[in-house]
Design a protein around this motif. Structure first.
Motif, PDB file in Angstrom:
ATOM      1  N   THR A 130       3.091   5.946  -6.350  1.00  0.00           N
ATOM      2  CA  THR A 130       4.033   7.044  -6.174  1.00  0.00           C
ATOM      3  C   THR A 130       5.355   6.466  -5.680  1.00  0.00           C
ATOM      4  O   THR A 130       5.391   5.375  -5.129  1.00  0.00           O
ATOM      5  CB  THR A 130       3.537   8.057  -5.110  1.00  0.00           C
ATOM      6  N   GLN A 131       6.406   7.234  -5.881  1.00  0.00           N
ATOM      7  CA  GLN A 131       7.719   6.833  -5.387  1.00  0.00           C
ATOM      8  C   GLN A 131       8.017   7.637  -4.141  1.00  0.00           C
ATOM      9  O   GLN A 131       7.621   8.783  -4.029  1.00  0.00           O
ATOM     10  CB  GLN A 131       8.805   7.150  -6.426  1.00  0.00           C
ATOM     11  N   ARG A 132       8.743   7.037  -3.215  1.00  0.00           N
ATOM     12  CA  ARG A 132       9.096   7.776  -2.014  1.00  0.00           C
ATOM     13  C   ARG A 132      10.451   7.295  -1.536  1.00  0.00           C
ATOM     14  O   ARG A 132      10.785   6.133  -1.734  1.00  0.00           O
ATOM     15  CB  ARG A 132       8.047   7.536  -0.944  1.00  0.00           C
ATOM     16  N   ALA A 133      11.209   8.177  -0.934  1.00  0.00           N
ATOM     17  CA  ALA A 133      12.519   7.767  -0.425  1.00  0.00           C
ATOM     18  C   ALA A 133      12.455   7.614   1.082  1.00  0.00           C
ATOM     19  O   ALA A 133      11.947   8.486   1.783  1.00  0.00           O
ATOM     20  CB  ALA A 133      13.576   8.807  -0.794  1.00  0.00           C
ATOM     21  N   GLY A 134      12.918   6.506   1.581  1.00  0.00           N
ATOM     22  CA  GLY A 134      13.013   6.297   3.025  1.00  0.00           C
ATOM     23  C   GLY A 134      14.435   6.551   3.459  1.00  0.00           C
ATOM     24  O   GLY A 134      15.265   6.959   2.646  1.00  0.00           O
ATOM     25  N   PRO A 135      14.754   6.328   4.725  1.00  0.00           N
ATOM     26  CA  PRO A 135      16.121   6.599   5.203  1.00  0.00           C
ATOM     27  C   PRO A 135      17.192   5.804   4.458  1.00  0.00           C
ATOM     28  O   PRO A 135      18.208   6.354   4.068  1.00  0.00           O
ATOM     29  CB  PRO A 135      16.069   6.216   6.679  1.00  0.00           C
ATOM     30  N   ASN A 136      16.964   4.512   4.271  1.00  0.00           N
ATOM     31  CA  ASN A 136      17.975   3.726   3.555  1.00  0.00           C
ATOM     32  C   ASN A 136      17.347   2.867   2.470  1.00  0.00           C
ATOM     33  O   ASN A 136      17.815   1.810   2.149  1.00  0.00           O
ATOM     34  CB  ASN A 136      18.784   2.865   4.532  1.00  0.00           C
ATOM     35  N   TYR A 137      16.198   3.310   1.962  1.00  0.00           N
ATOM     36  CA  TYR A 137      15.556   2.566   0.881  1.00  0.00           C
ATOM     37  C   TYR A 137      14.724   3.524   0.045  1.00  0.00           C
ATOM     38  O   TYR A 137      14.502   4.673   0.437  1.00  0.00           O
ATOM     39  CB  TYR A 137      14.655   1.462   1.458  1.00  0.00           C
ATOM     40  N   ARG A 138      14.322   3.051  -1.121  1.00  0.00           N
ATOM     41  CA  ARG A 138      13.319   3.783  -1.890  1.00  0.00           C
ATOM     42  C   ARG A 138      12.107   2.899  -1.962  1.00  0.00           C
ATOM     43  O   ARG A 138      12.234   1.678  -2.002  1.00  0.00           O
ATOM     44  CB  ARG A 138      13.821   4.039  -3.305  1.00  0.00           C
ATOM     45  N   GLU A 139      10.911   3.501  -1.974  1.00  0.00           N
ATOM     46  CA  GLU A 139       9.762   2.612  -2.040  1.00  0.00           C
ATOM     47  C   GLU A 139       8.773   3.037  -3.108  1.00  0.00           C
ATOM     48  O   GLU A 139       8.633   4.206  -3.435  1.00  0.00           O
ATOM     49  CB  GLU A 139       9.082   2.437  -0.685  1.00  0.00           C
ATOM     50  N   VAL A 169      -8.027   4.003   3.248  1.00  0.00           N
ATOM     51  CA  VAL A 169      -7.053   4.070   2.157  1.00  0.00           C
ATOM     52  C   VAL A 169      -5.903   3.149   2.536  1.00  0.00           C
ATOM     53  O   VAL A 169      -5.351   3.252   3.628  1.00  0.00           O
ATOM     54  CB  VAL A 169      -6.538   5.512   1.964  1.00  0.00           C
ATOM     55  N   LEU A 170      -5.584   2.224   1.642  1.00  0.00           N
ATOM     56  CA  LEU A 170      -4.514   1.280   1.917  1.00  0.00           C
ATOM     57  C   LEU A 170      -3.314   1.612   1.036  1.00  0.00           C
ATOM     58  O   LEU A 170      -3.467   1.895  -0.142  1.00  0.00           O
ATOM     59  CB  LEU A 170      -4.974  -0.147   1.637  1.00  0.00           C
ATOM     60  N   GLU A 171      -2.137   1.598   1.630  1.00  0.00           N
ATOM     61  CA  GLU A 171      -0.934   1.929   0.860  1.00  0.00           C
ATOM     62  C   GLU A 171       0.123   0.848   0.998  1.00  0.00           C
ATOM     63  O   GLU A 171       1.084   1.004   1.745  1.00  0.00           O
ATOM     64  CB  GLU A 171      -0.382   3.277   1.317  1.00  0.00           C
ATOM     65  N   PRO A 172      -0.056  -0.251   0.284  1.00  0.00           N
ATOM     66  CA  PRO A 172       1.008  -1.256   0.299  1.00  0.00           C
ATOM     67  C   PRO A 172       2.225  -0.720  -0.461  1.00  0.00           C
ATOM     68  O   PRO A 172       2.089   0.168  -1.301  1.00  0.00           O
ATOM     69  CB  PRO A 172       0.393  -2.445  -0.424  1.00  0.00           C
ATOM     70  N   ALA A 173       3.390  -1.237  -0.137  1.00  0.00           N
ATOM     71  CA  ALA A 173       4.602  -0.701  -0.753  1.00  0.00           C
ATOM     72  C   ALA A 173       5.582  -1.826  -1.069  1.00  0.00           C
ATOM     73  O   ALA A 173       5.474  -2.938  -0.553  1.00  0.00           O
ATOM     74  CB  ALA A 173       5.266   0.298   0.196  1.00  0.00           C
ATOM     75  N   LYS A 174       6.474  -1.489  -1.955  1.00  0.00           N
ATOM     76  CA  LYS A 174       7.582  -2.371  -2.244  1.00  0.00           C
ATOM     77  C   LYS A 174       8.842  -1.562  -2.001  1.00  0.00           C
ATOM     78  O   LYS A 174       9.039  -0.513  -2.588  1.00  0.00           O
ATOM     79  CB  LYS A 174       7.521  -2.800  -3.708  1.00  0.00           C
ATOM     80  N   ARG A 175       9.678  -2.009  -1.083  1.00  0.00           N
ATOM     81  CA  ARG A 175      10.863  -1.229  -0.748  1.00  0.00           C
ATOM     82  C   ARG A 175      12.089  -1.840  -1.389  1.00  0.00           C
ATOM     83  O   ARG A 175      12.250  -3.057  -1.374  1.00  0.00           O
ATOM     84  CB  ARG A 175      11.064  -1.201   0.766  1.00  0.00           C
ATOM     85  N   ASN A 176      12.925  -0.976  -1.896  1.00  0.00           N
ATOM     86  CA  ASN A 176      14.152  -1.444  -2.505  1.00  0.00           C
ATOM     87  C   ASN A 176      15.334  -0.906  -1.712  1.00  0.00           C
ATOM     88  O   ASN A 176      15.442   0.289  -1.488  1.00  0.00           O
ATOM     89  CB  ASN A 176      14.206  -0.971  -3.955  1.00  0.00           C
ATOM     90  N   PHE A 177      16.193  -1.818  -1.254  1.00  0.00           N
ATOM     91  CA  PHE A 177      17.337  -1.434  -0.430  1.00  0.00           C
ATOM     92  C   PHE A 177      18.593  -1.548  -1.273  1.00  0.00           C
ATOM     93  O   PHE A 177      19.073  -2.646  -1.505  1.00  0.00           O
ATOM     94  CB  PHE A 177      17.451  -2.343   0.793  1.00  0.00           C
ATOM     95  N   PRO A 178      19.111  -0.408  -1.755  1.00  0.00           N
ATOM     96  CA  PRO A 178      20.253  -0.494  -2.679  1.00  0.00           C
ATOM     97  C   PRO A 178      21.484  -1.116  -2.026  1.00  0.00           C
ATOM     98  O   PRO A 178      22.239  -1.814  -2.686  1.00  0.00           O
ATOM     99  CB  PRO A 178      20.514   0.956  -3.073  1.00  0.00           C
ATOM    100  N   SER A 179      21.682  -0.891  -0.716  1.00  0.00           N
ATOM    101  CA  SER A 179      22.921  -1.388  -0.115  1.00  0.00           C
ATOM    102  C   SER A 179      22.960  -2.908  -0.090  1.00  0.00           C
ATOM    103  O   SER A 179      24.018  -3.512  -0.013  1.00  0.00           O
ATOM    104  CB  SER A 179      23.072  -0.848   1.300  1.00  0.00           C
ATOM    105  N   ARG A 180      21.805  -3.557  -0.090  1.00  0.00           N
ATOM    106  CA  ARG A 180      21.787  -5.011  -0.102  1.00  0.00           C
ATOM    107  C   ARG A 180      21.290  -5.524  -1.444  1.00  0.00           C
ATOM    108  O   ARG A 180      21.149  -6.725  -1.636  1.00  0.00           O
ATOM    109  CB  ARG A 180      20.859  -5.535   0.984  1.00  0.00           C
ATOM    110  N   ASN A 181      20.948  -4.622  -2.327  1.00  0.00           N
ATOM    111  CA  ASN A 181      20.392  -4.993  -3.619  1.00  0.00           C
ATOM    112  C   ASN A 181      19.219  -5.965  -3.432  1.00  0.00           C
ATOM    113  O   ASN A 181      19.141  -7.000  -4.070  1.00  0.00           O
ATOM    114  CB  ASN A 181      21.472  -5.635  -4.497  1.00  0.00           C
ATOM    115  N   SER A 182      18.349  -5.636  -2.504  1.00  0.00           N
ATOM    116  CA  SER A 182      17.207  -6.516  -2.329  1.00  0.00           C
ATOM    117  C   SER A 182      15.990  -5.694  -1.950  1.00  0.00           C
ATOM    118  O   SER A 182      16.090  -4.504  -1.681  1.00  0.00           O
ATOM    119  CB  SER A 182      17.493  -7.566  -1.261  1.00  0.00           C
ATOM    120  N   SER A 183      14.849  -6.345  -1.983  1.00  0.00           N
ATOM    121  CA  SER A 183      13.640  -5.585  -1.736  1.00  0.00           C
ATOM    122  C   SER A 183      12.713  -6.343  -0.802  1.00  0.00           C
ATOM    123  O   SER A 183      12.819  -7.542  -0.624  1.00  0.00           O
ATOM    124  CB  SER A 183      12.938  -5.291  -3.052  1.00  0.00           C
TER     125      SER A 183
END
Lengths: 178, 388, 667
Positions: C543-552, C570-584
């Motif tokens: 699933t996609q989710r939006a955090g305060p300053n990232y999307r995950e 239930v395990l929920e690993p995530a990959k976060r993408n931070f647009p302001s730094r263009n990094s994850s």
């Protein structure tokens, strides 16, 4: 035991331990260090297949191919020479085409570099120092990096190339407030 | 004013922290018994260990002798420290120390702070800056941020994108302008004006070069409305850039011929026309009939002028508004190092690399004879990533 | 106004540091109590101003004042409050401010708790401390000023490096710095002793609490940093022998050696010169660590920004302080009188053995860390010295240490009974051997050495407890007596036992994690299952989710015991993408069962709808960090010992003791 004897025992055992550790360090240095090479180095030095080396450079845009079972192939370039790299596993978060990368592994007889680990940079500011130096050596430093940073070729300002010629040192990746 | 008062109070506190102990007399109880205490404690510990049966009597005795020996040595070594001045020399030392602190601390710290600090700049917490201010007084940049916040929450608001796009263009944020135009086009549907606006943004992003993308956008605009002024102007420009000056002249002459005589962009087209050597045709309609003239694509025509005029003048004005006073003052009083450094930073913040470089060169010229100031300029230049 | 007040406070702190560096030392030379008395209030005021300065910077971060260049570069208005606060030190300038804050904190603590110190020693210690502080204030003001301003501030900051947007940043750097910088006090004590030309057993008693406190914080800092890397980097590794990690390990090893040699000095007045040298070396290694990390000769996540002028400045500080200290040492060390005698087989001998191996191990780490840099500087050849080197050098040197650790506390001072100690350790060794055999029998895979590692670890733990058992006459005397004796034992004895046992616990974790760790890497489509160890994981989708300053990108896995239907986690690993730094970043998901963990981290999503996943089962992995916590607990016990408690001897006693300094010489 006199003071003198005591001191002799101390110094003797100290030297003994030191000798052992020097031996350990020397043998470990002989066996376990890994040399860093740019693609050009690999070709010029004729690195023998099977020798463990680190290969660093930019991931050549358009060469990344994903196969089955997490098999990945891409080419690493320093602007002068390209070396194909194969790797099985998950690439790091910041692995991107056009970005700096360091891989560790050995050359296969066919000329492909089989990587056992792939390291990318930690964030958008960080270019592995070895890669930066290697790129500077081949003179492909700033413009390649700059293009890679800009992401889309369309947004590269035409005068970047000129700027690169006059500003070869760009390893203050801070970029500050521009 | 409060700032300087606060500085004064802080300095006074610092000076007080040094002068207070200097003015105090120390009594001789503070002499040197500390290590004696430690050894006494060790002796007690040996006694405790012995009592608890943790060590044998012989060991305890040996240890006791050893510690006693240290105790005696320590007691012998401790010489009393006097709190009274050791003769006039001591008194003088204290006086010198007191005067030095009283003078050097405020002066030295003040000078050091003035060298690095920016007392004229107030704190600018973001929340305070985001509070609505009377219209017209708000810097454009803050309005943009507010709109961006809105668009972040409502990315499907096509009107919002259309509002923000020309502002981006004026601010020189061309890539954002392109994105905004594309979104507006996608969300509000295609029209000649929107296609032409997109093309215009693409041209700006391409540093004035009419790229294939931009050309395609103008062609699409003309396909919808063959009379669209902006698209026709840029198609002419494309012809000029391709070296087809005659074609350009033809397109622009036609454009000028169709224009109402009071069209604000007419002068602009005429200028372009003159550049390619075309003749300026008379206005199609006489001035007094322009009330009845078919509504020329007014807004878009105005936009052309606005985008060109305002993105030049307005941007210049903004820059001047921000740094003009500083730059002007430095032209007349070039000996202000801090001023130059601030100017450099300001240009970098505005994204004007070239200007910053020029300013750096000017600053270097102004301080050519003062190597330490030159060094500070160079440091900043390096720090800003401007270095050569 | 706040940033400028903070800036001025920092300048004032620099001014006060200069006063504190000069006046008390002159006072100590001329034995003028008033001038010496300047040290303590100045140290307190200096701390007050730095604390204010730091608070001002933190406040600017909290309110997102982008007119401060440092805030603009490292913060973002959308970040959660806690990260706004922690990003104060998540960058070069701010972290240097934290560094001097802690430096002045230790100075202030000496001023407050050092009331029982001889006046001249205290004045010299605070004076030396102020020299260090002044150098670093100047460094901050000149090259790394966090209070640089922007006249026309932008409306959004450039965000903090996403990897640092984690609770780890709130804990790891402050702890590490408390440790690093804490050793500045022992350094200052050593310098003061050399300046006075007098050092004795009492000195060691005064230094030990500081060394112990610094050591505890450093242990915690390294340990927490390791756990942070473990869960944040997504590779499941906990120690990489990265130069920056080594930079913190070296002062730790030297500091551990210092703790042990200070014991000898306190009890027996021996090893004085060596202890002073160790105190100098430990802080020198802290400075070298700071240089390596801050100068940009290394690039890593710890190197926030590299700037040659900073490197040169720190190098100059390094040269002046280390060179000056060693020169002073060479000049004055001969003044220090030799102390008590001891036989090679004795408690002292055991502690010397410990020091010998610790310092040699430290030297190998030093070589492995600096050799690549030296080679690059001299020949341009680039090499990497990685885990194989350190495994081949560090491990063999640590082995004798682990074998000898239980012996130390069992040997008597001056002349010990090795045979007796060995006899008393027989049961621990026997239990270790049983574990070796049992491990061989149960575990079929893994390296051959692993069972021996397990046996060794158990031997270390039981050996540490042997000392307690001996002292309380456990099993020889009635329960009640043993209990009474246990209560009466000095806390430092308990501290030693815990610290040594913690080492064993840590070793179990290391052996298990590196020998029987299982790993699965796969590209999974929703519904697919993976078996690992005794667990079965089902991939339920993303699933996609939006955090305060990232999307995950969030993946969901349900975990079952193999062959059972019930979902245990239930395990929920995530990959976060931070647009302001263009990094994850990769956020690993952990399931803890006992002290073992299941570790799931995400790779990238593939075109065919599958997602690459790394799954590890790490048996007993938590023991690595729990072991270090046990060690720190031991350190804490020792620190709370009545005898070491800072300021222990009461002033009343002090007065009594001056009355009888005339204790007649016994000789």
């Amino acid at each position: 035991m006199t003071r003198k004897q005591r001191r002799l025992v101390l110094i003797g055992s100290g030297l003994g331990v030191l000798a052992i550790s020097v031996g350990l360090v020397l043998s470990a240095l002989k066996d376990s260090i890994v040399f860093f090479n740019s693609p050009t180095d690999i070709v010029e030095k004729k690195v023998a297949p099977g020798t463990r080396v680190r290969l660093g450079g930019l991931v050549l845009p358009g060469t990344l191919q994903r196969g089955d079972a997490l098999q990945v192939r891409f080419e690493v370039s320093d602007g002068k020479t390209q070396i194909p790299v194969s790797y099985q596993g998950i690439l790091p978060d910041l692995f991107r085409e056009g970005q700096g990368v360091v891989t560790e592994g050995a050359l296969e007889p066919g000329g492909t570099f089989k990587a056992s680990s792939v390291l990318a940079k930690h964030d958008e500011n960080y270019m592995p120092k070895e890669v930066a130096d290697a790129l500077k050596k081949t003179g492909h430093w700033k413009d390649e990096y700059e293009k890679a940073k800009a992401g889309k070729p369309g947004t590269v300002k035409p005068d970047v190339g000129k700027a690169a010629a006059t500003t070869p040192v760009a390893d203050t990746p801070k970029g500050s407030v521009q | 004013m409060t700032l300087w008062m606060a500085f004064l109070l802080m300095t006074a506190a610092a000076v007080f922290a040094v002068l207070w102990p200097l003015s105090r007399r120390r009594d001789a109880v503070q002499a040197d018994p500390s290590d004696v205490v430690v050894y006494r404690d060790q002796l007690e510990e040996i006694a405790r260990d012995r009592a608890a049966g943790r060590i044998a009597e012989t060991e305890a005795e040996a240890a006791r002798v050893e510690v006693s020996r240290r105790l005696i040595a320590a007691a012998d070594a401790s010489e009393p420290i006097s709190s009274k001045p050791v003769g006039p020399a001591g008194l003088w030392r204290r006086r010198i120390a007191a005067v030095a602190v009283l003078v050097a601390l405020p002066v030295g710290c003040g000078a050091l702070y003035l060298a690095f600090g920016s007392p004229q700049l107030p704190a600018q917490p973001l929340a305070a800056r985001m509070e609505p201010q009377p219209a017209g007084q708000q810097p454009v940049a803050e309005l943009v941020t507010r709109v961006e916040g809105h668009l972040e929450r409502n990315p499907d608001d096509g009107q919002g994108w259309e509002v923000v796009a020309p502002v981006y263009l004026r601010l020189g944020r061309y890539a954002d302008a392109v994105r905004a135009r594309q979104n507006a086009l996608r969300l509000l549907g295609a029209s000649a004006a929107r296609e032409a606006d997109l093309g215009e943004a693409l041209v700006a992003a391409g540093n004035g070069v009419i790229t294939a993308d931009a050309k395609a956008a103008f062609d699409r605009a003309l396909a919808r409305d063959a009379k669209d002024v902006k698209a026709r102007y840029f198609i002419g420009l494309a012809a000029e850039q391709d070296g087809r000056r005659d074609d350009a002249a033809k397109i622009w002459s036609a454009l000028a011929a169709d224009a109402p005589s009071d069209a604000p962009w007419l002068g602009f087209v005429r200028q372009a026309l003159a550049r390619v050597g075309g003749t300026v045709p008379a206005p199609a309609e006489s001035p007094n009939t322009n009330m009845a003239a078919p509504a020329a694509p007014g807004p878009s025509a105005a936009d052309v002028a606005a985008a060109k005029d305002m993105s030049e003048t307005d941007r210049n004005e903004m820059i001047r508004g921000m740094v003009a006073r500083l730059a002007d003052r430095l032209r007349t009083e070039p000996a202000d190092l801090e001023g130059w450094l601030r100017l450099l930073r300001a240009y970098m913040v505005l994204g004007q690399r070239e200007k910053a470089m020029e300013a750096a060169d000017d600053a270097r010229r102004a301080f050519a004879a003062e190597p330490d100031k030159l060094r500070r300029i160079d440091e900043l230049v390096k720090g800003l990533g401007l270095a050569g | 106004m706040i940033p400028e007040l903070g800036h001025y406070a920092l300048v004032l702190a620099f001014g006060l540091a200069l006063v504190q560096a000069i006046v008390p030392i002159i006072g100590a030379r001329s034995r003028d109590a008033t001038l010496m008395g300047v040290a303590a209030p100045t140290a307190l005021a200096q701390f007050g101003f730095v604390a204010f300065s730091f608070a001002a910077l933190a406040a600017s971060y909290v309110v997102s004042d982008f007119s401060v260049l440092n805030v603009f570069e490292n913060s973002h208005s959308m970040m959660p409050l806690i990260y706004k606060l922690t990003s104060t030190w998540g960058n070069h300038e701010g972290s240097m401010l934290l560094w001097v804050l802690i430096l002045s904190l230790f100075g202030a603590m000496v001023a407050v708790f050092g009331r029982n110190l001889p006046a001249s020693l205290k004045a010299n210690v605070l004076g030396v401390q102020a020299w260090i502080a002044a150098a670093f204030y100047l460094f901050i003001l000149m090259t790394s000023n966090p209070f640089m301003r922007i006249a026309q501030p932008p409306l959004e900051g450039r965000d903090l490096n996403p990897i640092l947007q984690d609770m780890g940043l709130a804990i790891h750097p402050p702890m590490l710095y408390l440790g690093y910088v804490g050793f500045s006090i022992t350094f200052s004590f050593a310098m003061a002793a050399l300046i006075e030309g007098r050092i004795d057993a009492a000195w060691a008693r005064w230094v030990r609490p500081w060394a112990l406190a610094a050591w505890m914080f450093l242990t915690l800092g390294i340990s927490m940093g390791s756990y942070w890397a473990y869960y944040e980097l997504g590779w499941g590794g906990w120690w990489f022998w990265d130069p920056v990690e080594n930079a913190s390990l070296m002062p730790w090893i030297a500091g551990t050696a210092l703790l042990h040699s200070a014991v000898v000095m306190e009890k027996r007045d021996a090893l004085k010169v060596w202890t002073v040298l160790l105190a100098i070396l430990t802080f020198s290694l802290s400075l070298i660590g700071t240089f390596l990390v801050r100068s940009g000769v290394l690039t890593s996540v710890h190197t926030f920004a590299s700037d040659p002028s900073r490197g040169i400045f720190i190098l100059a500080i390094l040269t002046v302080f280390i060179g000056g200290a060693l020169a002073l040492f060479a000049w004055r060390a001969s003044l220090l009188r030799q102390g008590g005698l001891f036989a090679p087989i004795s408690r002292e001998g055991a502690l010397v053995f410990n020091n010998l191996f610790l310092t040699t191990a430290c030297a190998t780490v030093f070589v492995g860390t600096l050799y690549p840099l030296a080679l690059d500087a001299l020949t341009g050849e680039k090499i990497s010295v990685g885990a194989p080197f350190f495994n081949a050098t560090f491990a063999p040197l640590f082995l004798p240490l682990l074998l000898a650790a239980p012996f130390g506390p069992l040997l008597a001072w001056k002349r010990g009974d090795l045979y007796g100690a060995a006899q008393r350790l027989m049961w621990a060794a026997g239990a270790g051997l049983v574990v070796v055999a049992a491990t061989f029998a149960i575990m079929h895979g893994g390296p051959v050495l692993a069972p021996f590692g397990m046996g060794l670890a158990l031997y270390v733990i039981l050996g540490a407890l042997t000392d307690i058992a001996e002292r309380t006459a456990l099993w020889r005397a009635p329960w009640r007596t043993s209990l009474q004796r246990a209560r009466g034992l000095p806390r430092s004895v308990w501290g030693t036992a815990f610290a040594h046992a913690g080492l064993g616990v840590c070793l179990i974790g290391i052996v298990c994690e590196s020998s029987w760790n299982t790993e699965r890497i796969a590209a999974l489509k929703p519904g697919a299952t993976v078996d690992i160890s005794s667990y079965q994981l089902t991939f339920d989708g993303v699933t996609q989710r939006a955090g305060p300053n990232y999307r995950e990108l969030l993946a969901k896995f349900s975990v079952r015991h193999a062959g059972q239907a019930e979902t245990i986690a239930v395990l929920e690993p995530a990959k976060r993408n931070f647009p302001s730094r263009n990094s994850s970043t990769t956020e690993a998901a952990l399931m803890t069962r006992g002290v073992s963990q299941l570790y799931v981290s995400l790779g990238e999503p593939n075109e065919d709808g599958s997602i690459s996943v790394r799954i590890y089962h790490k048996p007993f992995v938590l023991l690595i960090w729990l072991g270090t916590l046990v060690m720190v607990f031991g350190g804490g016990l020792s620190l709370s010992d009545r005898r070491l408690r800072v300021g222990a001897p009461k002033p009343a006693k002090a007065k009594r003791s001056i009355e009888k300094p005339s204790l007649q010489p016994a000789e």
